[in-house]
Motif scaffolding. Structure first.
Motif, short mmCIF file in Angstrom:
data_model
loop_
_atom_site.label_atom_id
_atom_site.label_comp_id
_atom_site.label_asym_id
_atom_site.label_seq_id
_atom_site.Cartn_x
_atom_site.Cartn_y
_atom_site.Cartn_z
N HIS A 186 -2.33 -12.33 1.05
CA HIS A 186 -2.88 -11.21 1.82
C HIS A 186 -1.86 -10.67 2.82
CE1 HIS A 186 -5.71 -8.52 3.42
NE2 HIS A 186 -6.04 -9.20 4.51
N ARG A 187 -1.79 -9.33 2.90
CA ARG A 187 -0.87 -8.62 3.78
C ARG A 187 0.60 -8.85 3.40
NH1 ARG A 187 -3.21 -8.78 9.99
NH2 ARG A 187 -5.30 -8.00 9.53
N ILE A 188 0.84 -8.93 2.12
CA ILE A 188 2.22 -9.07 1.66
C ILE A 188 2.58 -7.85 0.81
CG2 ILE A 188 3.92 -10.52 0.51
CD1 ILE A 188 2.79 -11.83 2.96
N ALA A 189 2.33 -7.92 -0.49
CA ALA A 189 2.79 -6.88 -1.41
C ALA A 189 2.20 -5.50 -1.10
CB ALA A 189 2.46 -7.28 -2.85
N SER A 190 0.87 -5.42 -1.01
CA SER A 190 0.24 -4.10 -0.82
C SER A 190 0.29 -3.62 0.62
CB SER A 190 -1.22 -4.14 -1.31
OG SER A 190 -1.97 -5.04 -0.54
N HIS A 191 0.83 -4.45 1.53
CA HIS A 191 0.98 -4.02 2.92
C HIS A 191 2.44 -3.77 3.27
CE1 HIS A 191 -3.13 -5.46 3.10
NE2 HIS A 191 -3.25 -5.02 4.34
N SER A 192 3.31 -3.87 2.29
CA SER A 192 4.71 -3.51 2.51
C SER A 192 4.86 -2.00 2.35
CB SER A 192 5.61 -4.23 1.50
OG SER A 192 5.35 -3.77 0.18
N PHE A 193 6.00 -1.45 2.76
CA PHE A 193 6.22 -0.02 2.63
C PHE A 193 6.19 0.40 1.16
CE2 PHE A 193 8.71 -0.22 6.84
CZ PHE A 193 7.56 0.07 7.56
N VAL A 194 6.78 -0.43 0.30
CA VAL A 194 6.76 -0.14 -1.14
C VAL A 194 5.33 -0.18 -1.65
CG1 VAL A 194 7.47 -0.96 -3.42
CG2 VAL A 194 9.10 -0.99 -1.52
N GLY A 195 4.60 -1.21 -1.27
CA GLY A 195 3.22 -1.35 -1.72
C GLY A 195 2.32 -0.24 -1.22
N LEU A 196 2.54 0.20 0.00
CA LEU A 196 1.71 1.26 0.57
C LEU A 196 1.93 2.58 -0.14
CD1 LEU A 196 2.06 0.36 4.35
CD2 LEU A 196 0.03 0.09 2.93
N VAL A 197 3.16 2.85 -0.58
CA VAL A 197 3.42 4.06 -1.37
C VAL A 197 2.66 3.99 -2.68
CG1 VAL A 197 5.19 5.33 -2.64
CG2 VAL A 197 5.66 4.53 -0.32
N VAL A 198 2.71 2.83 -3.32
CA VAL A 198 1.99 2.65 -4.59
C VAL A 198 0.48 2.82 -4.38
CG1 VAL A 198 1.42 0.99 -6.40
CG2 VAL A 198 3.76 1.15 -5.55
N VAL A 199 -0.04 2.25 -3.30
CA VAL A 199 -1.48 2.36 -3.01
C VAL A 199 -1.88 3.83 -2.81
CG1 VAL A 199 -3.27 1.87 -1.30
CG2 VAL A 199 -1.75 0.05 -2.07
N ALA A 200 -1.07 4.58 -2.08
CA ALA A 200 -1.38 6.00 -1.85
C ALA A 200 -1.40 6.77 -3.17
CB ALA A 200 -0.36 6.61 -0.90
N LEU A 201 -0.45 6.49 -4.05
CA LEU A 201 -0.40 7.15 -5.35
C LEU A 201 -1.61 6.79 -6.20
CD1 LEU A 201 3.40 6.63 -6.17
CD2 LEU A 201 2.31 8.78 -5.49
N VAL A 202 -1.98 5.52 -6.18
CA VAL A 202 -3.14 5.07 -6.96
C VAL A 202 -4.43 5.67 -6.41
CG1 VAL A 202 -4.54 3.05 -7.56
CG2 VAL A 202 -2.05 2.94 -7.75
N ALA A 203 -4.57 5.69 -5.08
CA ALA A 203 -5.78 6.24 -4.46
C ALA A 203 -5.94 7.72 -4.80
CB ALA A 203 -5.72 6.04 -2.94
#
Length: 213
Positions: free
Chosen positions: A67-84
């Protein structure tokens, strides 16, 4: 940070955005709100492995490990925004709850563009990151996988009733104003909320017990 604060923090900065008003058609405002909701909540998908731990299927500390590793990194947050943005763009209207569907099904629909939805999802992701950054629980490694640098600020607890209550109140007042056409006042509420939150986080260690979760 708790899910309510995550979602409403983003809503405060996206609800005042003026939606298009297409003549003779219904604008799918729900897709914009869906992008905000998904952007605010999807970063916490990295907590799912912890379900194996809490259910007894695994004896490893999976929650704290992932928790708070991959999807909370800058790379992960970009991916999350694209997916959302993509999910909100592609989501079938028939999957909405009946109460959320347009009242007149005969009118044509005008959907926001994918870029517009990305513009709504992005602040939701950013506010999620900031909300977790100020808390004391766990770690926050924004430069993962390139660095294990922990940037946790640790000034408030993950569940901070004062911040949550203030965020709910600010959103309720803003909603009241926006439904009456006071868009500038809605932006003022968002700015005031952010200023008070920054002040609270700065002063919190001086007037309360030390944050620990």
């Amino acid at each position: 940070m708790d899910p309510i604060t995550h979602v409403l923090s983003a809503a405060l900065w996206t609800e005042p955005v003026q939606p298009p008003n297409p003549e003779g058609a219904i604008y799918a405002r729900w897709r914009e709100r869906g992008a905000v909701l998904l952007g605010a909540l999807l970063p916490d998908l990295d907590a799912v492995p912890g379900l194996l731990e809490t259910s007894g299927l695994s004896h490893e500390p999976l929650f704290t490990k992932y928790h708070r590793i991959a999807s909370h990194s800058f790379v992960g947050l970009v991916v999350v925004a694209l997916v959302a943005a993509t999910l909100a763009w592609k989501w079938p209207e028939k999957w909405l709850l009946p109460s959320l569907r347009p009242k007149d099904p005969s009118l044509p629909r005008v959907n926001p563009s994918w870029r517009r939805l990305l513009a709504f999802a992005t602040p939701a992701v950013i506010f999620h990151f900031l909300g977790d950054w100020i808390t004391a629980w766990g770690t926050l490694k924004p430069f993962w996988p390139f660095s294990d640098l922990d940037t946790q600020l640790a000034r408030v607890n993950s569940i901070e009733p004062v911040l949550c209550s203030f965020t709910i109140a600010a959103w309720a007042v803003q909603h009241f104003l926006l439904t009456r056409g006071h868009r500038r006042a809605g932006w003022a509420i968002a700015a005031g909320w952010l200023a008070v939150c920054i002040l609270y986080v700065w002063l919190r260690p001086y007037f309360g017990p030390e944050a620990f979760v």
